[in-house]
Design a protein around this motif. Structure first.
Motif, PDB file in Angstrom:
ATOM      1  N   ILE A 152       0.843  -1.204   0.000  1.00  0.00           N
ATOM      2  CA  ILE A 152       0.000   0.000   0.000  1.00  0.00           C
ATOM      3  C   ILE A 152       0.875   1.251   0.000  1.00  0.00           C
ATOM      4  O   ILE A 152       1.903   1.308   0.694  1.00  0.00           O
ATOM      5  CB  ILE A 152      -0.925   0.054   1.230  1.00  0.00           C
ATOM      6  N   ILE A 153       0.449   2.263  -0.758  1.00  0.00           N
ATOM      7  CA  ILE A 153       0.999   3.615  -0.661  1.00  0.00           C
ATOM      8  C   ILE A 153      -0.133   4.523  -0.208  1.00  0.00           C
ATOM      9  O   ILE A 153      -1.198   4.553  -0.826  1.00  0.00           O
ATOM     10  CB  ILE A 153       1.556   4.109  -2.009  1.00  0.00           C
ATOM     11  N   PHE A 154       0.089   5.256   0.884  1.00  0.00           N
ATOM     12  CA  PHE A 154      -0.914   6.185   1.405  1.00  0.00           C
ATOM     13  C   PHE A 154      -0.606   7.611   0.943  1.00  0.00           C
ATOM     14  O   PHE A 154       0.455   8.151   1.251  1.00  0.00           O
ATOM     15  CB  PHE A 154      -0.945   6.145   2.933  1.00  0.00           C
ATOM     16  N   VAL A 155      -1.557   8.214   0.227  1.00  0.00           N
ATOM     17  CA  VAL A 155      -1.424   9.601  -0.235  1.00  0.00           C
ATOM     18  C   VAL A 155      -2.543  10.419   0.388  1.00  0.00           C
ATOM     19  O   VAL A 155      -3.725  10.137   0.166  1.00  0.00           O
ATOM     20  CB  VAL A 155      -1.523   9.698  -1.775  1.00  0.00           C
ATOM     21  N   CYS A 156      -2.190  11.416   1.170  1.00  0.00           N
ATOM     22  CA  CYS A 156      -3.185  12.289   1.791  1.00  0.00           C
ATOM     23  C   CYS A 156      -3.289  13.567   0.964  1.00  0.00           C
ATOM     24  O   CYS A 156      -2.318  14.325   0.852  1.00  0.00           O
ATOM     25  CB  CYS A 156      -2.760  12.612   3.230  1.00  0.00           C
ATOM     26  N   SER A 157      -4.454  13.804   0.361  1.00  0.00           N
ATOM     27  CA  SER A 157      -4.616  14.973  -0.505  1.00  0.00           C
ATOM     28  C   SER A 157      -6.074  15.440  -0.527  1.00  0.00           C
ATOM     29  O   SER A 157      -6.942  14.682  -0.967  1.00  0.00           O
ATOM     30  CB  SER A 157      -4.169  14.643  -1.933  1.00  0.00           C
ATOM     31  N   PRO A 158      -6.351  16.663  -0.053  1.00  0.00           N
ATOM     32  CA  PRO A 158      -5.455  17.643   0.551  1.00  0.00           C
ATOM     33  C   PRO A 158      -4.742  17.075   1.781  1.00  0.00           C
ATOM     34  O   PRO A 158      -5.328  16.295   2.528  1.00  0.00           O
ATOM     35  CB  PRO A 158      -6.376  18.798   0.921  1.00  0.00           C
ATOM     36  N   ASN A 159      -3.491  17.484   1.945  1.00  0.00           N
ATOM     37  CA  ASN A 159      -2.637  16.856   2.933  1.00  0.00           C
ATOM     38  C   ASN A 159      -2.805  17.460   4.323  1.00  0.00           C
ATOM     39  O   ASN A 159      -2.967  18.667   4.478  1.00  0.00           O
ATOM     40  CB  ASN A 159      -1.171  16.990   2.497  1.00  0.00           C
ATOM     41  N   ASN A 160      -2.758  16.592   5.294  1.00  0.00           N
ATOM     42  CA  ASN A 160      -2.740  16.999   6.705  1.00  0.00           C
ATOM     43  C   ASN A 160      -1.350  16.662   7.247  1.00  0.00           C
ATOM     44  O   ASN A 160      -0.953  15.500   7.170  1.00  0.00           O
ATOM     45  CB  ASN A 160      -3.813  16.225   7.472  1.00  0.00           C
ATOM     46  N   PRO A 161      -0.550  17.628   7.701  1.00  0.00           N
ATOM     47  CA  PRO A 161      -0.952  18.931   8.243  1.00  0.00           C
ATOM     48  C   PRO A 161      -0.698  20.138   7.345  1.00  0.00           C
ATOM     49  O   PRO A 161      -0.912  21.274   7.768  1.00  0.00           O
ATOM     50  CB  PRO A 161      -0.052  19.045   9.472  1.00  0.00           C
ATOM     51  N   THR A 162      -0.224  19.955   6.101  1.00  0.00           N
ATOM     52  CA  THR A 162       0.175  21.123   5.310  1.00  0.00           C
ATOM     53  C   THR A 162      -1.002  21.817   4.633  1.00  0.00           C
ATOM     54  O   THR A 162      -0.935  23.009   4.346  1.00  0.00           O
ATOM     55  CB  THR A 162       1.216  20.718   4.248  1.00  0.00           C
ATOM     56  N   GLY A 163      -2.078  21.081   4.318  1.00  0.00           N
ATOM     57  CA  GLY A 163      -3.273  21.691   3.763  1.00  0.00           C
ATOM     58  C   GLY A 163      -3.371  21.692   2.255  1.00  0.00           C
ATOM     59  O   GLY A 163      -4.438  21.941   1.702  1.00  0.00           O
ATOM     60  N   ASN A 164      -2.275  21.417   1.558  1.00  0.00           N
ATOM     61  CA  ASN A 164      -2.284  21.512   0.094  1.00  0.00           C
ATOM     62  C   ASN A 164      -2.726  20.214  -0.563  1.00  0.00           C
ATOM     63  O   ASN A 164      -2.549  19.122  -0.020  1.00  0.00           O
ATOM     64  CB  ASN A 164      -0.879  21.851  -0.412  1.00  0.00           C
ATOM     65  N   ALA A 165      -3.292  20.346  -1.763  1.00  0.00           N
ATOM     66  CA  ALA A 165      -3.571  19.176  -2.597  1.00  0.00           C
ATOM     67  C   ALA A 165      -2.319  18.856  -3.399  1.00  0.00           C
ATOM     68  O   ALA A 165      -1.641  19.768  -3.885  1.00  0.00           O
ATOM     69  CB  ALA A 165      -4.735  19.463  -3.532  1.00  0.00           C
ATOM     70  N   VAL A 166      -1.988  17.568  -3.509  1.00  0.00           N
ATOM     71  CA  VAL A 166      -0.821  17.186  -4.311  1.00  0.00           C
ATOM     72  C   VAL A 166      -1.246  17.029  -5.760  1.00  0.00           C
ATOM     73  O   VAL A 166      -2.433  17.000  -6.081  1.00  0.00           O
ATOM     74  CB  VAL A 166      -0.166  15.893  -3.775  1.00  0.00           C
ATOM     75  N   SER A 167      -0.263  16.917  -6.651  1.00  0.00           N
ATOM     76  CA  SER A 167      -0.547  16.890  -8.092  1.00  0.00           C
ATOM     77  C   SER A 167      -1.284  15.616  -8.500  1.00  0.00           C
ATOM     78  O   SER A 167      -0.810  14.505  -8.234  1.00  0.00           O
ATOM     79  CB  SER A 167       0.756  16.981  -8.884  1.00  0.00           C
ATOM     80  N   SER A 168      -2.416  15.790  -9.169  1.00  0.00           N
ATOM     81  CA  SER A 168      -3.215  14.643  -9.612  1.00  0.00           C
ATOM     82  C   SER A 168      -2.444  13.763 -10.570  1.00  0.00           C
ATOM     83  O   SER A 168      -2.545  12.526 -10.522  1.00  0.00           O
ATOM     84  CB  SER A 168      -4.501  15.129 -10.275  1.00  0.00           C
ATOM     85  N   ASP A 169      -1.660  14.369 -11.462  1.00  0.00           N
ATOM     86  CA  ASP A 169      -0.928  13.576 -12.444  1.00  0.00           C
ATOM     87  C   ASP A 169       0.104  12.679 -11.779  1.00  0.00           C
ATOM     88  O   ASP A 169       0.409  11.588 -12.266  1.00  0.00           O
ATOM     89  CB  ASP A 169      -0.282  14.470 -13.502  1.00  0.00           C
ATOM     90  N   LYS A 170       0.627  13.109 -10.626  1.00  0.00           N
ATOM     91  CA  LYS A 170       1.613  12.290  -9.917  1.00  0.00           C
ATOM     92  C   LYS A 170       0.938  11.125  -9.189  1.00  0.00           C
ATOM     93  O   LYS A 170       1.510  10.030  -9.086  1.00  0.00           O
ATOM     94  CB  LYS A 170       2.428  13.156  -8.956  1.00  0.00           C
ATOM     95  N   ILE A 171      -0.285  11.339  -8.705  1.00  0.00           N
ATOM     96  CA  ILE A 171      -1.044  10.227  -8.132  1.00  0.00           C
ATOM     97  C   ILE A 171      -1.334   9.200  -9.213  1.00  0.00           C
ATOM     98  O   ILE A 171      -1.212   7.983  -8.992  1.00  0.00           O
ATOM     99  CB  ILE A 171      -2.358  10.725  -7.489  1.00  0.00           C
TER     100      ILE A 171
END
Length: 353
Positions: A152-171
């Motif tokens: 498993i790879i866990f991706v938090c987006s929008p991320n906690n605790p930074t608040g930003n959404a990560v790039s969809s293309d990278k997911i």
């Protein structure tokens, strides 16, 4: 690069794949009516001590809630699992797919702390690949960290605790180049301008999306999380979950909430407006060195001395989160967006520090 195919059945732990589920009374007889005489589940026939009608076991599969969610989210009920908060499906992911002391998962710090807690609880190796300096996914680093035992790879987006959404293309790169499960935790998606990954479930069998009623829906005290995934994942979760994991009161309140989507939109709009106001006012305070871009219902800022500011606010009864020692969040303070009155009180106290 060619897209890697995922075989969900091969990912499931051998003994879990062969498990027989517990058969509850409400599994064997689903139709509940006042005309029926229920003498099958050892319930109290006289009602509840409080006088409310909670003496009968709830629907173990929350069918009515899932029907309404299906319409709202635009996906079949067979792709929906409801958990006791998002923490339950996170734990079940470990139980279903990851062999203790043999296999591993990858997290991307700074991130939600329950991934690490669940890994420790389940005696699973945890591999960490930090976000980049721009708080995005290091896809090359992640793919270099995985091996044949990574489940498993866990991706938090929008991320906690930074608040930003990560790039969809990278997911998407991870979904296409990793043969295991990619979990996209979207607890804060209702506050983001980015679209949910729910729309990509048909395209990627290894995609699992987590959402929650705790944030935008304002139901944190009722503990209701949502998982959207391939039917094979949902099916195995229904085998290994506790029989009645979502209580009757929570199911009833969820049904009420799903009839009040306009209220949710109204609350979200107010929170977004207040987030913008806080960002503006905080940017005018010299002590604030950085404000992280936010797609969530909170703001992460960096100050000169986070612990000192935090302690002084606590003395005044204003509670925020001290993230001073968290990776990439040096001297960080995380501020949840409150009501306009709460935000005014925070700003007044913070400016006076």
């Amino acid at each position: 690069m060619e897209k890697i195919t995922t075989d969900i059945q091969k990912l499931i732990r051998n003994h879990i794949r062969e498990m027989e589920p517990y058969s509850s009374a409400r599994d064997e007889f689903e139709e509940v009516s006042d005309q029926n005489v229920f003498l099958d589940a050892n319930e109290n026939p006289f009602g509840t001590a409080t006088g409310e009608p909670y003496n009968r076991y709830p629907d173990p599969y929350q069918r009515a809630v899932k029907e309404k969610l299906s319409v709202l989210k635009g996906i079949p009920t067979e792709n929906i699992f409801l958990g006791n908060g998002s923490d339950e499906p996170i734990d079940l992911l470990f139980r279903a797919f990851v062999e203790p002391q043999k296999e591993n998962v990858v997290i991307l710090p700074p991130t939600y702390g329950m991934y690490q807690v669940s890994a420790a609880l389940n005696n699973v190796e945890l591999r960490k690949v930090a976000l980049t300096s721009t708080l995005d996914l290091d896809v090359e680093g992640i793919l270099n960290a995985v091996d044949n035992n990574t489940k498993i790879i866990f991706v938090c987006s929008p991320n906690n605790p930074t608040g930003n959404a990560v790039s969809s293309d990278k997911i998407i790169q991870l979904l296409e180049q990793f043969k295991g499960i990619v979990v996209v935790d979207e607890a804060y998606i209702d506050f983001s301008s980015e679209p949910s990954f729910i729309g990509k479930l048909e395209e990627y069998e290894n995609l699992v999306v987590l959402q929650t009623f705790s944030k935008a829906w304002g139901m944190a005290g009722l503990r209701l999380g949502m998982m959207f995934a391939n039917k094979q994942v949902v099916d195995i979760f229904n085998v290994i979950k506790p029989p009645y994991n979502i209580n009757q009161l929570t199911q009833e309140k969820a049904l009420e909430a799903l009839d009040n989507v306009d209220k949710v939109k109204e609350m979200v709009a107010t929170l977004l407006s207040e987030r913008q106001r806080l960002e503006k006012e905080l940017s005018e305070i010299s002590r604030v060195k950085n404000i992280f871009p936010s797609d969530a219902n909170f703001i992460l800022i960096q100050v000169e001395n986070a612990t000192d500011d935090y302690n002084k606010l606590v003395e005044q009864g204003i509670i925020i989160r001290n993230r001073a020692k968290v990776l990439l969040c040096d001297e960080g303070l995380r501020i949840s967006i409150g009501t306009p009155e709460e935000n005014n009180r925070f700003l007044e106290a913070f400016k006076a520090l």
